[in-house]
Design an enzyme around this catalytic site. Structure first.
Site, short mmCIF file in Angstrom:
data_model
loop_
_atom_site.label_atom_id
_atom_site.label_comp_id
_atom_site.label_asym_id
_atom_site.label_seq_id
_atom_site.Cartn_x
_atom_site.Cartn_y
_atom_site.Cartn_z
N THR A 10 0.85 -1.19 0.00
CA THR A 10 0.00 0.00 0.00
C THR A 10 0.89 1.24 0.00
OG1 THR A 10 -1.64 -1.22 1.27
CG2 THR A 10 -1.87 1.16 1.26
N CYS A 195 -2.61 -9.41 3.17
CA CYS A 195 -3.42 -9.21 1.96
C CYS A 195 -4.81 -8.63 2.18
CB CYS A 195 -3.56 -10.53 1.22
SG CYS A 195 -1.97 -11.23 0.82
C1 UGA Z 1 -5.41 -15.07 2.08
C2 UGA Z 1 -6.38 -15.87 1.20
O1 UGA Z 1 -7.03 -16.89 1.98
C3 UGA Z 1 -5.65 -16.52 0.02
O2 UGA Z 1 -6.59 -17.18 -0.85
C4 UGA Z 1 -4.92 -15.42 -0.78
O3 UGA Z 1 -4.19 -15.98 -1.87
C5 UGA Z 1 -3.96 -14.70 0.16
O4 UGA Z 1 -4.67 -14.11 1.26
C6 UGA Z 1 -3.24 -13.63 -0.63
O5 UGA Z 1 -3.92 -12.79 -1.21
O6 UGA Z 1 -2.01 -13.70 -0.72
P1 UGA Z 1 -3.68 -15.68 4.03
O7 UGA Z 1 -3.47 -14.21 4.16
O8 UGA Z 1 -2.51 -16.57 4.03
O9 UGA Z 1 -4.50 -15.99 2.68
O10 UGA Z 1 -4.59 -16.09 5.28
P2 UGA Z 1 -6.04 -16.70 5.54
O11 UGA Z 1 -5.93 -18.13 5.87
O12 UGA Z 1 -7.00 -16.33 4.49
O13 UGA Z 1 -6.44 -15.93 6.89
C7 UGA Z 1 -6.51 -14.50 6.93
C8 UGA Z 1 -6.94 -14.03 8.29
O14 UGA Z 1 -8.29 -14.39 8.57
C9 UGA Z 1 -6.14 -14.63 9.46
O15 UGA Z 1 -5.87 -13.63 10.41
C10 UGA Z 1 -7.04 -15.69 10.03
O16 UGA Z 1 -6.81 -15.96 11.38
C11 UGA Z 1 -8.39 -15.04 9.84
N1 UGA Z 1 -9.53 -16.00 9.79
C12 UGA Z 1 -9.62 -16.91 8.79
C13 UGA Z 1 -10.51 -15.94 10.78
O17 UGA Z 1 -10.46 -15.11 11.72
N2 UGA Z 1 -11.56 -16.82 10.71
C14 UGA Z 1 -11.68 -17.73 9.71
O18 UGA Z 1 -12.68 -18.50 9.71
C15 UGA Z 1 -10.68 -17.77 8.73
#
Ligand code: UGA
Length: 391
Positions: A10, A195
């Site tokens: 950003t 992200c």
């Molecule tokens: C995310 C997307 O899931 C990917 O598909 C994408 O490619 C990636 O961003 C990117 O753009 O590079 P990521 O950032 O690794 O992946 O993490 P996530 O597993 O999506 O989790 C993101 C946040 O949401 C974390 O803080 C996690 O703890 C939180 N989360 C996730 C929740 O609080 N509850 C949930 O049910 C799921």
């Protein structure tokens, strides 16, 4: 075929600061490709980019190659968008078994050449072809929808706490509706990672840019709700601890933005720990993978101030927080312990042992809903879980 997979952080200053993506690395890459390529080159955008970035890449490729001496100037280009959907901690599995692969572009032949690479391990029907702008926008939209689900369930969690409902039961009830689906409905301390926030703010910037303020406001609320949610946690803890945190010890279990990564970018733990420190609490922070230096950077204290022998002593350095290597040390004379990252090892904590170390009355706050409340209560510790109105 050249993949552009560079950072698009950003922008911190100038037009669009705080929302728009800084495309300087994309631009530099396009210039390099333009000067060194020979013959026909397919340039693939892999980085997450604002919609219509392909246009920027195309115009750089065109203008730089036009400067090439005529005798060498056999250069032609196709630009494709092929966004990445891998998540941290499961990237290899996501790459091997993707839900879909998205390829956006104009040239059928270029799309087919990129598709052939994926067809080595991805079934053909999972490879989606779109126009280039749809592909770019789909990436931002996917992350925005995922983040919006988390803000939605966390907002419902707050209503549950006020009404006596339990957000886990509500999530299960709605998740069985196949139109809603059960994934990404775990309430937590708020979404983090490099992200989600960045991509939503990018969407907000685009909406503003195209004169769509209502759309911009809608998506900005997802980020605002996430910020509000993170900030209410320290207030809730203070309330349970007789209204003040001043001079109290609070153990923190987990600092990474989610389990199975050492990444702390935009981790909810950062704001929550800062607010607890601001309230005068002394924190003992444990994370199995995040380094002390990283926590220092995130909490904005000078890593040079940390002397090894002080880290191992019982004295607080910095007056406000201290890292611990053993997870049981977060309980040492603490008034409360707050679980922020859903590491598997935290599920196996022996609560009788924890109880002996805690100052009484003792509290455990589980922001990820991964602990067994009965076990914690049986050990004599008060237990609070997000989104549970019966806490
Ligand atoms: C995310 C997307 O899931 C990917 O598909 C994408 O490619 C990636 O961003 C990117 O753009 O590079 P990521 O950032 O690794 O992946 O993490 P996530 O597993 O999506 O989790 C993101 C946040 O949401 C974390 O803080 C996690 O703890 C939180 N989360 C996730 C929740 O609080 N509850 C949930 O049910 C799921």
């Amino acid at each position: 075929m050249i993949f552009i997979s560079v950072n698009t952080p950003t922008k911190l200053t100038g037009v669009g600061a705080g929302k728009a993506s800084d495309l300087k690395w994309v631009e530099a890459s396009a210039r390099q490709v333009a000067s060194y390529s020979k013959g026909h080159t397919i340039v693939v955008e892999k980085s997450t980019l604002p919609v219509r970035t392909a246009e920027v890449i195309k115009s750089i490729l065109k203008s730089v190659s036009e400067l090439t001496p005529e005798e060498e100037s056999n250069k032609t280009f196709d630009v494709l968008s092929n966004p990445e959907f891998l998540a941290e901690g499961s990237a290899v599995n996501d790459l091997l078994y993707p839900d879909r692969v998205l390829i956006g572009g104009e040239s059928k032949s270029a799309i087919s050449q990129l598709s052939q690479i994926y067809e080595n391990w991805v079934p053909r029907e999972k490879i989606l072809e779109t126009n280039i702008w749809s592909s770019e926008l789909a990436k931002l939209t996917a992350n925005a929808f995922l983040a919006q689900r988390i803000s939605s369930i966390n907002s419902i969690g707050a209503i549950c706490e006020a009404t006596g409902a339990d957000v886990r039961e509500v999530a299960r009830a709605i998740g069985t509706d196949s139109r809603i689906g059960s994934k990404f409905l775990n309430s937590g301390p708020g979404f983090g990672g490099s992200c989600f926030k960045k991509d939503i703010l990018n969407l907000v910037y685009l909406s503003e840019h195209f004169g769509l303020p209502e759309v911009a406001n809608f998506w900005e609320e997802v980020v605002k709700l996430n910020d509000w949610h993170q900030r209410r946690i320290p207030r809730l803890i203070a309330k349970k601890l007789f209204g003040t945190l001043s001079g109290k010890k609070i153990g923190i279990l987990g600092f990474a933005f989610k389990a199975n990564t050492n990444d702390t970018r935009e981790s909810a733990a950062i704001q929550i720990c800062k607010d607890l420190i601001e309230e005068g609490a002394n924190l003992l922070i444990h994370d199995p993978k995040v380094s002390t230096i990283q926590i220092c950077k995130d909490l904005k204290c000078d890593p040079l101030n940390i002397e090894k022998e002080k880290l191992n002593s019982n004295e607080f350095v910095h007056g406000s927080w201290k890292p611990v290597n053993n997870k049981y040390d977060v309980f040492n004379n603490s008034d409360a312990v707050l679980l922020l990252t859903e590491w598997e090892e935290y599920k196996k904590i022996k609560w009788d042992l924890a109880f002996q170390k805690l100052r009484k009355p003792a509290w455990v706050f589980d922001s990820r809903s991964i602990l067994d409340s009965e076990e914690v209560n049986k050990a004599g510790i008060n237990f609070w879980r997000f989104g549970n109105g019966l806490n």
